[in-house]
Design a protein around this motif. Sequence first.
Motif, short mmCIF file in Angstrom:
data_model
loop_
_atom_site.label_atom_id
_atom_site.label_comp_id
_atom_site.label_asym_id
_atom_site.label_seq_id
_atom_site.Cartn_x
_atom_site.Cartn_y
_atom_site.Cartn_z
N VAL A 13 42.42 32.58 35.64
CA VAL A 13 42.28 32.63 37.09
C VAL A 13 43.58 32.19 37.73
O VAL A 13 44.20 31.20 37.34
CB VAL A 13 41.14 31.73 37.56
N SER A 16 42.00 35.24 41.72
CA SER A 16 41.82 36.48 40.97
C SER A 16 41.81 36.18 39.47
O SER A 16 42.24 35.12 39.04
CB SER A 16 42.95 37.45 41.30
N GLY A 17 41.30 37.15 38.71
CA GLY A 17 41.32 37.02 37.26
C GLY A 17 40.00 36.64 36.63
O GLY A 17 39.93 36.46 35.42
N TYR A 18 38.93 36.56 37.42
CA TYR A 18 37.60 36.23 36.90
C TYR A 18 36.63 37.29 37.39
O TYR A 18 36.70 37.74 38.53
CB TYR A 18 37.18 34.85 37.39
N SER A 19 35.69 37.66 36.55
CA SER A 19 34.81 38.77 36.88
C SER A 19 33.70 38.39 37.85
O SER A 19 33.06 39.28 38.42
CB SER A 19 34.19 39.34 35.60
N HIS A 20 33.47 37.09 38.06
CA HIS A 20 32.41 36.65 38.97
C HIS A 20 33.00 35.96 40.19
O HIS A 20 34.18 35.59 40.21
CB HIS A 20 31.47 35.67 38.25
N ASN A 21 32.16 35.80 41.20
CA ASN A 21 32.59 35.05 42.38
C ASN A 21 32.72 33.57 42.05
O ASN A 21 31.99 33.04 41.20
CB ASN A 21 31.58 35.20 43.51
N TYR A 35 34.94 27.75 39.27
CA TYR A 35 34.32 28.85 38.52
C TYR A 35 33.53 28.25 37.37
O TYR A 35 34.05 27.50 36.57
CB TYR A 35 35.38 29.80 37.97
N ASN A 71 35.97 35.54 46.87
CA ASN A 71 37.10 34.93 46.17
C ASN A 71 38.31 34.80 47.08
O ASN A 71 39.42 34.51 46.62
CB ASN A 71 37.46 35.74 44.92
N ASN A 124 35.83 39.21 50.48
CA ASN A 124 34.98 38.90 49.33
C ASN A 124 34.93 37.40 49.16
O ASN A 124 35.65 36.66 49.85
CB ASN A 124 35.51 39.58 48.06
#
Length: 125
Positions: free
Chosen positions: A2, A25-30, A99, A76, A74
């Motif tokens: 992240v 950025s860099g993580y698939s979830h919020n 996260y 994030n 969004n």
Amino acid sequence: QVQVVEFGGGSVQSGGSLKLSCTASGYSHNANAMAWFRQGPGAEREGVAHLDVTGATVYGDSVKGRFTIAHGSNKNTVYLQMDSLKPEDTGMYYCAAAYGIASPYPLERHSYNYWGQGTQVTVSS
């Protein structure tokens, strides 16, 4: 991995406004939550504002009624609108993201596991 990046610092006169932005950025979830902290000269890093994935907010006592934290397009991305700035608001402002962790202490550093490099805010009298 992240990455957390802040934008928008600068210099302003007392009573003025600034808007900071932050993207993780860099993580698939919020992120479960994002927050802003600040550190003035010779001071400890303190929590300024917190926003969780449900939209709930928490503010530090010194900024209530003057600062507003909000999500961007969004969950994030967060903004920090700072109005009625005072010289004591001067400092390095850091964005933080949580996260995969949750904490009952929204304005404490250990509640976040990813941090940006910071952006400088200077308020002159």
